[in-house]
Design an enzyme around this catalytic site. Structure first.
Site, PDB file in Angstrom:
ATOM      1  N   GLN A 150      40.290  25.239 -83.495  1.00  0.00           N
ATOM      2  CA  GLN A 150      39.380  24.308 -84.158  1.00  0.00           C
ATOM      3  C   GLN A 150      40.055  22.951 -84.289  1.00  0.00           C
ATOM      4  OE1 GLN A 150      38.956  26.267 -87.984  1.00  0.00           O
ATOM      5  NE2 GLN A 150      41.144  26.484 -88.138  1.00  0.00           N
ATOM      6  N   ALA A 201      41.180  38.480 -88.209  1.00  0.00           N
ATOM      7  CA  ALA A 201      41.115  39.424 -89.317  1.00  0.00           C
ATOM      8  C   ALA A 201      40.516  40.767 -88.900  1.00  0.00           C
ATOM      9  CB  ALA A 201      40.294  38.823 -90.463  1.00  0.00           C
ATOM     10  N   ASP A 239      38.197  35.026 -97.737  1.00  0.00           N
ATOM     11  CA  ASP A 239      38.007  33.579 -97.874  1.00  0.00           C
ATOM     12  C   ASP A 239      37.836  32.995 -96.470  1.00  0.00           C
ATOM     13  OD1 ASP A 239      37.881  31.033 -98.904  1.00  0.00           O
ATOM     14  OD2 ASP A 239      40.050  30.809 -99.137  1.00  0.00           O
ATOM     15  N   ASP A 289      44.972  27.724 -96.015  1.00  0.00           N
ATOM     16  CA  ASP A 289      45.388  26.545 -96.787  1.00  0.00           C
ATOM     17  C   ASP A 289      46.287  26.906 -97.965  1.00  0.00           C
ATOM     18  OD1 ASP A 289      43.530  27.495 -98.837  1.00  0.00           O
ATOM     19  OD2 ASP A 289      41.945  26.580 -97.611  1.00  0.00           O
ATOM     20  N   HIS A 338      38.230  28.240-105.958  1.00  0.00           N
ATOM     21  CA  HIS A 338      39.233  29.288-105.748  1.00  0.00           C
ATOM     22  C   HIS A 338      39.421  30.153-106.990  1.00  0.00           C
ATOM     23  CE1 HIS A 338      40.273  26.661-102.277  1.00  0.00           C
ATOM     24  NE2 HIS A 338      40.402  27.834-101.712  1.00  0.00           N
ATOM     25  N   GLU A 393      45.536  34.754 -91.223  1.00  0.00           N
ATOM     26  CA  GLU A 393      44.871  33.510 -90.828  1.00  0.00           C
ATOM     27  C   GLU A 393      44.918  33.390 -89.311  1.00  0.00           C
ATOM     28  OE1 GLU A 393      43.079  30.250 -90.092  1.00  0.00           O
ATOM     29  OE2 GLU A 393      43.232  30.696 -92.242  1.00  0.00           O
TER      30      GLU A 393
END
Length: 536
Positions: free
Chosen positions: A260, A368, A385, A313, A291, A333
């Site tokens: 991305q 994932a 998330d 992040d 969060h 991630e």
């Protein structure tokens, strides 16, 4: 079939090369032009998926419009067969200019007009018409070069065309995109296209051209290549100007990864903004609220082992690591560039509390879904998330099968929390996520938390959510809390750290508000039947 009859009775046309050499050069031009044509097509699909989202829809629009336009182009080319050489040269020059500049214009339309769907359809139509006109003219040209029946000529042309498409299709993701990027790659492809088409006509078929036609082709091809070359030189300045138009004047980091585009804005932790593929993912002005609402209700219970899916992040990890009795956190991630920025960027690492320095946190770079299939550990808490379920690449991460894998990974009394999109703006998406979690074998308790304006000029609320109907920014965040057994009202557990912006009463009210918005009858989304789409 006048051209075929002339070729078969009278032999090859008067050419500066031997017939076999001329035939090879025509097929080589077919090969190059086919490769360039497919690159234009893939470029439109890739850029539209990034700018607009929903890659399935964008691919369908580009392919269907382009194939339809190719049929129109083939019919229109019948009028040019008497002037096949000059017609082919002009068509290739036009295709090179339009195809080569398509990515740049599409991005400019998105950056300054805020709309690129119409430009996408227009370019698909124009490129399709020009590609469709190639084969009839090339059929005429190859029959002028060498004696060959129509069936053999068609077989040769399509063989060269298909092999060229294969090379173009492989060159785009493995060579052009990673080495040159979308804009430069398209511009370079256009220059190659113009050079190949112009060289074929101006050399092999130069005796078929009048002096005026020859001068016209030289001027047009030189002009097209000059325009594309100039755009290539200026492409970095253009990208910077476009990013300022999209993200504001404080762009600090802009990286195109293999997954991305990642952009960081702001001068310090208090003004930081993190964009993934053009979507505001994190705003320092309100990220604590998102969060905290995501993490703390799921931490009410056993929490020694925690799994975070997404969240590179480090902000969800920051909230988890505030619990002293957490022994280990595994963060999965897919994009290593995001975790690298979260570790090294001063503002982002300060915002996430330097979570990656905590020895309890282990980061894994993986998809994932694939990682869960291979992992056999059990976790007390799983926090999902992930990007918005309406983004096609993320749809499998909101499927019943995915939640079934998570259910197997949960320890006894383990909990799952899922970001499910804004229930007020996109209710069908939210309740489809909830139905999919239940289909994975878990009981659910949905809740929502009102968002706060991020302060960004776009008005976006920072989170994985996209804009809702009519371009409205989400006004709330929706979550689904789940477990193998009954799920109580979301709340803060014993020993929970004091949240910055969230309380027990607000969480309980969020659960009641979500129940009041319930949309019955939603069917779970599965791998073979995804059910997420744009809501209008």
């Amino acid at each position: 079939m006048i051209d075929q009859q002339v070729s078969l009775r009278g032999g090859a046309a008067r050419l500066p090369v031997r017939p076999r050499t001329g035939r090879f050069l025509v097929l080589a031009a077919v090969f190059v032009c086919a490769a360039c044509g497919l690159v234009y097509e893939l470029e439109l699909v890739a850029l539209a998926s990034y700018l607009i989202g929903d890659s399935v829809t964008q691919a369908s629009v580009v392919l269907s419009v382009m194939v339809f336009a190719m049929g129109i182009g083939s019919l229109l080319a019948k009028r040019l067969r008497c002037h096949a050489a000059v017609g082919f040269g002009l068509i290739e020059a036009a295709l090179a200019l339009i195809g080569g500049s398509s990515a740049l214009v599409l991005y400019a339309s998105f950056a300054w007009l805020g709309e690129s769907q119409y430009a996408l359809v227009g370019f698909s139509l124009a490129i399709g018409v020009l590609i469709g006109a190639e084969i009839p003219l090339l059929m005429t040209l190859i029959q002028r070069v060498d004696r060959q029946d129509a069936g053999g000529a068609v077989a040769d042309l399509f063989a060269a065309d298909y092999v060229g498409a294969l090379v173009g299709g492989l060159a785009f993701p493995f060579l052009l995109l990673p080495m040159l990027g979308q804009l430069t790659g398209a511009l370079l492809t256009g220059a190659v296209n113009a050079a190949a088409g112009g060289a074929l006509v101006l050399w092999v078929f130069r005796r078929d051209l009048t002096p005026g036609s020859r001068r016209l082709l030289v001027v047009v091809n030189v002009s097209v290549i000059a325009v594309l070359a100039t755009a290539t030189v200026l492409v970095d300045d253009f990208e910077q100007a476009a990013r300022r138009a999209v993200y504001g004047d404080q762009v600090r980091v802009a990286v195109q990864t293999g997954v991305q585009e990642v952009v960081l804005t702001g001068t310090d932790r208090d003004s930081l903004g993190l964009y993934l593929d053009g979507r505001l993912r994190v705003s320092a002005r309100d990220e604590h609220r998102y969060h905290e609402a995501l993490v703390h209700p799921a931490m009410n219970g056993p929490r020694a082992r925690v799994l975070i899916l997404g969240g590179g992040d480090g902000l969800a990890a920051r909230e988890v690591l505030r619990y002293g009795d957490v022994r280990s956190v595994t963060l999965v991630e897919i994009d290593p560039a995001v975790t690298r920025l979260a570790r090294t960027d001063p503002a982002l690492s300060e915002l996430n509390g330097h979570a990656y320095r905590d020895p309890r946190l282990t980061a894994v770079g993986a998809d994932a879904f694939t990682w869960l299939r291979a992992d056999h550990h059990r976790y007390d808490v799983v926090i999902s998330d992930l990007p918005d379920p309406g983004v096609t690449a993320s749809t499998k991460l909101y499927s019943a099968e995915f939640y079934g894998l998570i259910a197997e990974a949960l320890a006894p009394r383990g909990r799952l929390v899922v970001h499910a999109g804004p229930p007020e703006v996109r209710p069908r998406t939210f309740w489809t996520v909830e139905a999919s979690v239940r289909a994975g074998g878990l009981a659910t308790r949905p809740y929502r938390i009102p968002g706060r304006p991020s302060g960004h000029p776009s008005g976006f609320t920072a989170s994985p959510d996209r804009l809702g109907a009519g371009g409205r920014p989400p006004e709330d965040w929706g979550f689904v809390l789940a477990a193998a057994g009954p799920v109580g009202e979301p709340g803060l557990g014993a020993g929970a750290p004091v949240p910055h912006s969230l309380g027990e009463a607000e969480l309980r009210e969020g659960a009641r508000a979500a129940d009041g918005l319930r949309l019955p009858g939603q069917v779970p989304s599965t791998l073979i039947h995804p059910r997420y789409w744009e809501e209008t």
